[in-house]
Scaffold this motif. Structure first.
Motif, PDB file in Angstrom:
ATOM      1  N   VAL A  51      -0.653   8.381  15.406  1.00 29.64           N
ATOM      2  CA  VAL A  51       0.219   8.913  14.367  1.00 29.64           C
ATOM      3  C   VAL A  51      -0.436   8.614  13.024  1.00 29.64           C
ATOM      4  CG1 VAL A  51       2.521   8.877  13.357  1.00 29.64           C
ATOM      5  CG2 VAL A  51       2.237   8.461  15.804  1.00 29.64           C
ATOM      6  N   VAL A  52      -0.444   9.586  12.122  1.00 31.46           N
ATOM      7  CA  VAL A  52      -1.063   9.409  10.811  1.00 31.46           C
ATOM      8  C   VAL A  52      -0.022   9.696   9.737  1.00 31.46           C
ATOM      9  CG1 VAL A  52      -2.900  10.127   9.242  1.00 31.46           C
ATOM     10  CG2 VAL A  52      -3.297  10.124  11.722  1.00 31.46           C
ATOM     11  N   LEU A  53       0.060   8.806   8.750  1.00 30.92           N
ATOM     12  CA  LEU A  53       1.002   8.980   7.647  1.00 30.92           C
ATOM     13  C   LEU A  53       0.246   8.870   6.330  1.00 30.92           C
ATOM     14  CD1 LEU A  53       4.005   9.340   6.874  1.00 30.92           C
ATOM     15  CD2 LEU A  53       4.172   6.837   6.777  1.00 30.92           C
ATOM     16  N   TYR A  54       0.538   9.785   5.420  1.00 27.38           N
ATOM     17  CA  TYR A  54      -0.127   9.813   4.116  1.00 27.38           C
ATOM     18  C   TYR A  54       0.776   9.202   3.048  1.00 27.38           C
ATOM     19  CZ  TYR A  54      -1.671  11.710  -0.374  1.00 27.38           C
ATOM     20  OH  TYR A  54      -2.048  11.846  -1.679  1.00 27.38           O
ATOM     21  N   SER A  55       0.163   8.460   2.127  1.00 26.57           N
ATOM     22  CA  SER A  55       0.859   8.002   0.926  1.00 26.57           C
ATOM     23  C   SER A  55      -0.087   8.168  -0.241  1.00 26.57           C
ATOM     24  CB  SER A  55       1.299   6.540   1.056  1.00 26.57           C
ATOM     25  OG  SER A  55       0.226   5.663   0.765  1.00 26.57           O
ATOM     26  N   LYS A  56       0.363   7.859  -1.421  1.00 25.29           N
ATOM     27  CA  LYS A  56      -0.470   8.026  -2.619  1.00 25.29           C
ATOM     28  C   LYS A  56      -1.690   7.109  -2.604  1.00 25.29           C
ATOM     29  CE  LYS A  56       2.344   4.703  -5.223  1.00 25.29           C
ATOM     30  NZ  LYS A  56       3.217   4.516  -6.408  1.00 25.29           N
ATOM     31  N   TRP A  98      -2.823  -0.790  13.711  1.00 30.80           N
ATOM     32  CA  TRP A  98      -2.380  -0.147  12.475  1.00 30.80           C
ATOM     33  C   TRP A  98      -3.565  -0.218  11.522  1.00 30.80           C
ATOM     34  CZ3 TRP A  98       2.945   1.279  12.095  1.00 30.80           C
ATOM     35  CH2 TRP A  98       3.755   0.821  13.141  1.00 30.80           C
ATOM     36  N   MET A  99      -4.045   0.923  11.097  1.00 31.14           N
ATOM     37  CA  MET A  99      -5.235   0.935  10.237  1.00 31.14           C
ATOM     38  C   MET A  99      -4.980   1.746   8.977  1.00 31.14           C
ATOM     39  SD  MET A  99      -9.144   2.096  11.058  1.00 31.14           S
ATOM     40  CE  MET A  99      -9.490   0.507  11.826  1.00 31.14           C
ATOM     41  N   PHE A 100      -5.356   1.155   7.842  1.00 34.26           N
ATOM     42  CA  PHE A 100      -5.248   1.841   6.550  1.00 34.26           C
ATOM     43  C   PHE A 100      -6.628   2.285   6.099  1.00 34.26           C
ATOM     44  CE2 PHE A 100      -5.858   1.533   1.959  1.00 34.26           C
ATOM     45  CZ  PHE A 100      -4.990   2.531   1.535  1.00 34.26           C
ATOM     46  N   LEU A 101      -6.706   3.541   5.641  1.00 34.33           N
ATOM     47  CA  LEU A 101      -7.937   4.081   5.085  1.00 34.33           C
ATOM     48  C   LEU A 101      -7.678   4.655   3.699  1.00 34.33           C
ATOM     49  CD1 LEU A 101      -9.459   6.048   8.095  1.00 34.33           C
ATOM     50  CD2 LEU A 101     -10.383   3.977   7.071  1.00 34.33           C
ATOM     51  N   PRO A 102      -8.451   4.259   2.705  1.00 31.48           N
ATOM     52  CA  PRO A 102      -8.345   4.919   1.401  1.00 31.48           C
ATOM     53  C   PRO A 102      -8.635   6.417   1.542  1.00 31.48           C
ATOM     54  CG  PRO A 102      -9.673   2.928   1.267  1.00 31.48           C
ATOM     55  CD  PRO A 102      -9.452   3.178   2.717  1.00 31.48           C
ATOM     56  N   ILE A 103      -8.146   7.196   0.611  1.00 33.28           N
ATOM     57  CA  ILE A 103      -8.269   8.647   0.690  1.00 33.28           C
ATOM     58  C   ILE A 103      -9.727   9.088   0.790  1.00 33.28           C
ATOM     59  CG2 ILE A 103      -7.863  10.795  -0.577  1.00 33.28           C
ATOM     60  CD1 ILE A 103      -5.319   9.502  -1.704  1.00 33.28           C
ATOM     61  N   LEU A 154       0.823  -1.205   0.000  1.00 30.62           N
ATOM     62  CA  LEU A 154       0.000   0.000   0.000  1.00 30.62           C
ATOM     63  C   LEU A 154       0.860   1.259   0.000  1.00 30.62           C
ATOM     64  CD1 LEU A 154      -2.638  -1.234   2.585  1.00 30.62           C
ATOM     65  CD2 LEU A 154      -3.055  -0.863   0.149  1.00 30.62           C
ATOM     66  N   ALA A 155       2.148   1.089  -0.337  1.00 32.07           N
ATOM     67  CA  ALA A 155       3.098   2.216  -0.494  1.00 32.07           C
ATOM     68  C   ALA A 155       3.593   2.783   0.827  1.00 32.07           C
ATOM     69  CB  ALA A 155       2.491   3.321  -1.354  1.00 32.07           C
ATOM     70  N   PHE A 156       3.626   1.940   1.892  1.00 34.60           N
ATOM     71  CA  PHE A 156       4.231   2.342   3.156  1.00 34.60           C
ATOM     72  C   PHE A 156       5.458   1.459   3.391  1.00 34.60           C
ATOM     73  CE2 PHE A 156      -0.257   3.429   3.555  1.00 34.60           C
ATOM     74  CZ  PHE A 156      -0.174   4.762   3.926  1.00 34.60           C
ATOM     75  N   SER A 157       6.636   2.067   3.410  1.00 33.37           N
ATOM     76  CA  SER A 157       7.876   1.312   3.543  1.00 33.37           C
ATOM     77  C   SER A 157       8.137   0.941   5.001  1.00 33.37           C
ATOM     78  CB  SER A 157       9.056   2.128   3.009  1.00 33.37           C
ATOM     79  OG  SER A 157       9.294   3.253   3.852  1.00 33.37           O
ATOM     80  N   LEU A 158       9.078   0.037   5.189  1.00 38.27           N
ATOM     81  CA  LEU A 158       9.478  -0.343   6.548  1.00 38.27           C
ATOM     82  C   LEU A 158      10.012   0.873   7.296  1.00 38.27           C
ATOM     83  CD1 LEU A 158       9.921  -2.465   8.729  1.00 38.27           C
ATOM     84  CD2 LEU A 158      12.097  -3.054   7.635  1.00 38.27           C
ATOM     85  N   GLY A 203      -3.369   6.202   0.363  1.00 32.94           N
ATOM     86  CA  GLY A 203      -4.284   6.506   1.451  1.00 32.94           C
ATOM     87  C   GLY A 203      -3.546   6.909   2.717  1.00 32.94           C
ATOM     88  N   TYR A 204      -4.196   6.683   3.854  1.00 35.85           N
ATOM     89  CA  TYR A 204      -3.654   7.083   5.151  1.00 35.85           C
ATOM     90  C   TYR A 204      -3.449   5.852   6.034  1.00 35.85           C
ATOM     91  CZ  TYR A 204      -4.865  11.900   3.959  1.00 35.85           C
ATOM     92  OH  TYR A 204      -4.944  13.131   3.353  1.00 35.85           O
ATOM     93  N   LEU A 205      -2.331   5.853   6.751  1.00 39.30           N
ATOM     94  CA  LEU A 205      -2.042   4.795   7.711  1.00 39.30           C
ATOM     95  C   LEU A 205      -2.039   5.407   9.100  1.00 39.30           C
ATOM     96  CD1 LEU A 205      -1.281   1.775   8.055  1.00 39.30           C
ATOM     97  CD2 LEU A 205       1.125   2.494   8.026  1.00 39.30           C
ATOM     98  N   ILE A 206      -2.814   4.813  10.007  1.00 40.83           N
ATOM     99  CA  ILE A 206      -2.935   5.301  11.378  1.00 40.83           C
ATOM    100  C   ILE A 206      -2.315   4.286  12.324  1.00 40.83           C
ATOM    101  CG2 ILE A 206      -4.544   6.007  13.197  1.00 40.83           C
ATOM    102  CD1 ILE A 206      -6.608   6.521  10.966  1.00 40.83           C
ATOM    103  N   LEU A 207      -1.520   4.764  13.256  1.00 38.51           N
ATOM    104  CA  LEU A 207      -0.988   3.944  14.340  1.00 38.51           C
ATOM    105  C   LEU A 207      -1.580   4.471  15.640  1.00 38.51           C
ATOM    106  CD1 LEU A 207       0.835   1.906  15.766  1.00 38.51           C
ATOM    107  CD2 LEU A 207       2.706   3.572  15.601  1.00 38.51           C
TER     108      LEU A 207
END
Length: 306
Positions: free
Chosen positions: A226-231, A252-257, A208-212, A233-237
């Motif tokens: 903590v929220v991180l954006y990628s192309k 760890w939760m991923f949400l589409p944009i 999902l475009a989130f690297s280690l 969507g968003y990853l929440i910790l």
């Protein structure tokens, strides 16, 4: 249903009406697996244990309760040195055969009352005529996919005394009931007890475009969520069950944009509300899938549990 354990580790179906001598008195066996050395494994349903598996020896009172888990093989001792290992595939088949003869767990009325509090008394399901008539209630429930997911999530959670899951479903229904309707990409959720999830989960996040490195940076933050954006969507910790080092585990939760924008930007939900609502929705998806393993209500009406 009667099966015989074969030398290659698979099982063969035997006629249901055949007589098996030597079975002791006890709960009605719904699934019976005949094993080497005159042993057997029987699956039955009881109100106390619901699903119960017993290993015994034909012609004797010798028996012991065993536990079968999805995704794990089971080695059974058949004597002082004799043993057999039941594969993951066979365990899944046996458990499916048993659950298919059982009504779904939980009680209707407490679940229906909680659901009515979420959908309102104006909803058809909230009317007394349907609320107290389980058959009629299910007929209406089949026409409302969202209410159906919520009902079964609540019912299964109450059966397990998982009141946190009930709270998640409430958050979903109250704050984001219509957000997930027609979504092509639902949220994804992972859990970890340690700093990072397992290898397979990390690989899914990388897809999902989130690297280690991204995950490690998120984990290094002293405050959560903590929220991180990628192309993609968003990853929440987020921590769960406590704060900081006292948290029970991490989510760890991923949400589409599109989902993030709807809940965060338009509805102004907090990060915690977003996590709980999305998790509650995923509980609903999981519950509906689990419910499908059990007998349909028309069959369950005649199912007697000892």
């Amino acid at each position: 249903m009667i099966f015989e354990f074969m030398s290659r580790g698979n099982i063969a179906r035997l006629p249901d009406g055949m007589t098996v001598d030597g079975l002791p008195e006890g709960p009605f066996p719904r699934v019976l697996l005949l094993l080497p050395y005159n042993r057997y494994l029987v699956g039955s349903a009881t109100m106390k244990h619901y699903e119960r598996w017993t290993l015994g020896k034909l012609g004797t009172d010798e028996s012991t309760e065993v536990f079968l888990y999805e995704g794990k093989p089971k080695t059974l001792l058949l004597g002082e040195v004799e043993k057999v290992t039941i594969s993951v595939e066979v365990i899944s088949q046996l458990k499916s055969c048993l659950s298919g003869q059982m009504p779904p767990p939980g009680e209707h009325m407490p679940s229906a009352l909680i659901l009515r509090g979420l959908i309102g008394e104006d909803h058809l399901l909230g009317e007394g005529e349907f609320l107290h008539n389980e058959e009629a209630f299910f007929d209406v429930l089949e026409k409302d996919g969202m209410a159906k997911m919520a009902y079964w999530a609540i019912r299964l959670a109450l059966f397990r005394n998982d009141y946190e899951a009930v709270s998640r479903v409430k958050t979903w229904m109250k704050s984001a009931a219509d957000v997930f309707e027609g979504v092509t990409q639902p949220p994804k959720i992972w859990f970890s007890l340690t700093d990072l999830p397992g290898k397979r989960d990390i690989e899914e996040m990388e897809g999902l475009a989130f690297s280690l490195d991204d995950l490690q940076r998120m984990n290094s933050q002293s405050s959560r969520p903590v929220v991180l954006y990628s192309k993609s969507g968003y990853l929440i910790l987020s921590d769960f069950g406590g704060e900081g080092p006292d948290s029970a585990f991490r989510i760890w939760m991923f949400l589409p944009i599109s989902l993030w924008n709807e809940m965060r930007e338009r509805r102004k939900l907090s990060i915690r509300e977003i996590v709980m609502a999305s998790w509650g929705y995923l509980d609903g998806l999981s519950a509906e899938k689990e419910r499908s393993r059990y007998a349909q209500r028309t069959e369950a009406q005649g199912t007697r549990m000892v």
